[in-house]
Design an enzyme around this catalytic site. Structure first.
Site, PDB file in Angstrom:
ATOM      1  CG  ASP A 182       4.626  -6.607   0.605  1.00  0.00           C
ATOM      2  OD1 ASP A 182       5.819  -6.581   0.935  1.00  0.00           O
ATOM      3  OD2 ASP A 182       3.695  -6.550   1.417  1.00  0.00           O
TER       4      ASP A 182
ATOM      5  CB  THR B 162       8.132  -9.516   3.468  1.00  0.00           C
ATOM      6  OG1 THR B 162       8.055  -8.776   2.266  1.00  0.00           O
ATOM      7  CG2 THR B 162       7.696  -8.645   4.615  1.00  0.00           C
ATOM      8  CB  THR B 163      10.594 -11.402  -0.898  1.00  0.00           C
ATOM      9  OG1 THR B 163       9.406 -10.658  -1.121  1.00  0.00           O
ATOM     10  CG2 THR B 163      10.678 -12.523  -1.885  1.00  0.00           C
TER      11      THR B 163
ATOM     12  CG  ASP C   9       7.140  -2.764   2.020  1.00  0.00           C
ATOM     13  OD1 ASP C   9       6.259  -2.855   2.895  1.00  0.00           O
ATOM     14  OD2 ASP C   9       7.413  -3.677   1.223  1.00  0.00           O
TER      15      ASP C   9
END
Length: 526
Positions: A61, A94-95, A387
Site C-alpha cells: 500500500d 495512493t501509489t 482500501d
C-alpha cells in the site's frame, strides 16, 4: 557574500538549477521506490523498524510504505503528503498518484533542460489536466438508478481494487464481503460502523461478515451468557476498591481492626457505586477500565453482565452502534443515554471466545472477521480491505464509474495529445509531456507483470485510435483485452483525485528555485 551574513551559521542554500535538480531527483526516487507495487502483479515491500521490537510490516500500500519512511528531501515529502491525502480522501490510488507526479516531474526536467521556463510548463500542465478531466467526465458510466447493474459495478470496483493486494487470490469472496458491508451503510461514508476483527488461524478464505457488533472480550465467571433485549450502559470509570494502595497514600493505624474498618468503608463506597449503576435499570454494563472481583460479584448477583477492560476503540464503536453514550458519573440516571440491542451472546471464533451484540440500534453496523496465517498477513489484509471499503463507500455517493487496466490513462493521453497539436507556442511541449507521463502508468503496470510494455502500449495506442475502444492491459493473459468484458472497473472519484493531486504536486515542486536549509536551533549556553 551578503547572504552568508543574513543566514545563521551552518545554513545552506541551493539556487536555481541545483535546487531544481535536488527537487526532481528526490521526487523521482520516491516514485521509483513505490512504482514496483503498482498493478495486479506489483510486488510487496518489507518495512523493518530499527526501534525496540523490530516490528516488521509487509505491504504494497503506497501510503503505508511512504508513511513509514523518514525522508530528508523536501520534494519527496510533498509526494509523501499527497499519498497521505489520497489515502484519507478516497482510500485507494495512493501509489498511482505518486507515480504520476514523479513521471510529470521526469518529463518536466527534460523540458527545463531544453530551456523552457517552469511557468510555461506549469500552464501547459494545467491545460492538459483540465482536458484530461473533461474527457473522463464524458466517458463515465452511471448506473445509480439500476440497482442490479450498480451492484455489479461495485463488485467490479472492489475486485479491481483488491486484485493488486494480498487478497487477490480470493478477491471475489472479499469483494462480496466489502460490497455487502458498504451496502448496509445505506449511503453513509461513516466506516466506523464496519468493524474489522483480526484472528490468526484458518485461511483468508475463512473470513466472514457478521451483522451486529463483536467485542473482543470474554464474559466473566458466574455471569449470564446470553441476554435478550439488552439495555447497555457504556462507561469509563474506575471500579477498583483499593484506592489507598493505588495513589500511594500513607495511613497510620494502631490496630488491625482499623485496617479492617478502612477496607469495609471502601467496600461500602463501592457497593454504593454499584447500586447507583444498577439503578439505571440495565442488564449489561461495559467498562473501559478494570472491574474488581467485589463489584463483579455484585453485578453477577443482580443478573447483570459486566464486561471489563474493553479497548477504547471498541467501546467508542459500541456506544456508536448501540445508540448509547459513554458515561463516567452515575448520580442522575435520567441524563444517561443507554444503548440497546436485541441479543448479547458468547460466540467462538477459532479458539477465542468473543461477545456478539446483534440487532443493534444502528441497523447498518456489521463486523468483518478476518482469519489468516499470521499477524502480518492479517494486517495487510486489513489494509487492503480498508482500501476497498473506502473506495466503495465513496462510489455509493458518487456513482460514476470508469473502466480500469490502463484504459483511463490511454483515453486521457489521446485527448491531451490532440490538445497539444492545437496549442501554439512552447506550451504544446508541456502538454505533450503530460500525455507521455500518463502513458507511463500502463507502461509500469505491464513492466511489473513482466510483459513487453513497449509492444503493449503501442498496441493500446493503436486500439484507442478507433472510436469508442474499451482496450486496456489484460495482465493475466499478457495481451490487450476488452476491459468491459473482463469487468475491470475503477471509481471516477479515485481517478480524478489521482490526476488533480499529482498535477498540483508536480506544479508545486516545479515552482521551486531555491532550497534553504537552516541549522537546528542550539540550546542556550552551548
Amino acid at each position: 557574500m551578503a547572504i552568508d551574513r543574513i543566514l545563521k551559521d551552518e545554513a545552506t542554500e541551493e539556487k536555481g538549477e541545483r535546487a531544481r535538480m535536488a527537487s526532481f531527483v528526490g521526487a523521482m526516487a520516491i516514485a521509483d521506490l513505490v512504482k514496483t507495487t503498482l498493478g495486479p502483479k506489483g510486488m510487496d515491500k518489507i518495512l523493518q523498524s530499527t526501534s525496540r521490537g523490530h516490528s516488521v510490516t509487509v505491504t504494497n500500500d503506497g501510503a503505508t510504505i511512504l508513511k513509514s519512511l523518514h525522508i530528508d528531501n523536501p520534494a519527496a515529502k510533498v509526494l509523501v503528503d499527497i499519498s497521505k491525502v489520497q489515502d484519507d480522501e478516497v482510500g485507494d490510488g495512493t501509489t498511482s498518484v505518486v507515480v504520476l507526479a514523479g513521471e510529470l516531474l521526469r518529463e518536466a526536467e527534460k523540458l527545463v533542460n531544453s530551456k523552457i521556463h517552469p511557468m510555461t510548463i506549469i500552464s501547459g500542465y494545467r491545460m492538459a489536466a483540465e482536458c484530461a478531466r473533461n474527457v473522463l467526465l464524458q466517458k463515465v458510466v452511471d448506473n445509480k438508478q439500476d440497482a442490479e447493474k450498480f451492484r455489479s459495478d461495485l463488485m467490479n470496483i472492489a475486485m479491481t481494487t483488491l486484485s493488486s493486494k494480498i487478497l487477490s487470490q480470493d478477491k471475489e469472496h472479499f469483494a462480496k464481503l466489502s460490497v455487502d458491508a458498504v451496502m448496509r451503510l445505506k449511503g453513509s461514508t461513516n466506516l466506523e460502523a464496519i468493524q474489522i476483527i483480526k484472528k490468526p488461524g484458518g485461511s483468508l478464505k475463512d473470513s466472514f461478515l457478521d451483522e451486529g457488533f463483536i467485542l473482543d472480550k470474554k464474559i466473566g465467571v458466574g455471569q449470564p451468557k446470553r441476554i435478550e433485549n439488552a439495555k447497555i450502559l457504556v462507561s469509563n470509570t474506575a471500579m477498583d476498591t483499593d484506592k489507598v494502595k493505588i495513589y500511594g497514600a500513607r495511613v497510620r493505624v494502631d490496630s488491625m481492626a482499623k485496617v479492617a474498618e478502612l477496607e469495609a468503608a471502601e467496600k461500602d463506597k463501592m457497593r454504593e457505586k454499584v447500586q447507583k449503576i444498577i439503578s439505571h435499570g440495565i442488564n449489561c454494563f461495559v467498562n473501559r477500565q478494570l472491574i474488581y472481583n467485589f463489584p463483579e460479584e455484585l453485578f453477577a448477583d443482580a443478573g447483570i453482565l459486566a464486561i471489563e477492560h474493553a479497548d477504547f476503540d471498541g467501546i467508542e464503536r459500541l456506544a456508536l452502534v448501540t445508540g448509547g453514550e459513554i458515561a463516567s458519573t452515575f448520580d442522575n440516571p435520567e441524563s444517561v443515554k443507554l444503548g440497546h440491542c436485541k441479543l448479547i451472546e458468547e460466540i467462538m471464533i477459532g479458539e477465542d471466545k468473543l461477545i456478539h451484540f446483534s440487532g443493534v440500534e444502528m441497523g447498518q453496523a456489521c463486523t468483518i472477521v478476518l482469519r489468516g496465517a499470521s499477524p502480518h498477513v492479517l494486517d495487510e489484509a486489513e489494509r487492503s480491505l480498508h482500501d476497498a471499503l473506502c473506495v466503495l463507500s465513496q462510489t455509493v455517493n458518487d456513482s460514476r464509474v470508469l473502466l480500469g487496466g490502463g484504459w483511463p490513462e490511454m483515453v486521457m493521453a489521446k485527448a491531451v495529445d490532440e490538445l497539444a497539436k492545437k496549442t501554439p507556442g512552447k506550451r504544446s511541449h508541456a502538454i505533450e509531456a503530460f500525455s507521455r507521463a500518463l502513458l507511463a502508468i500502463p507502461t509500469i503496470i505491464a513492466d511489473n507483470a513482466g510483459l513487453d510494455s513497449a509492444e503493449l502500449v503501442a498496441q493500446l495506442r493503436a486500439e484507442h485510435h478507433k472510436e469508442e475502444s474499451n482496450a486496456g492491459i489484460d495482465v493475466i493473459t499478457g495481451h490487450v483485452g476488452d476491459m468491459a468484458e473482463l469487468g475491470i472497473s475503477e471509481a471516477f472519484k479515485v481517478k480524478q483525485a489521482v490526476l488533480l493531486s499529482a498535477t498540483e504536486a508536480a506544479e508545486m515542486i516545479l515552482r521551486v528555485d531555491e532550497i534553504i536549509t537552516c541549522a537546528p536551533r542550539r540550546r542556550e549556553g552551548m
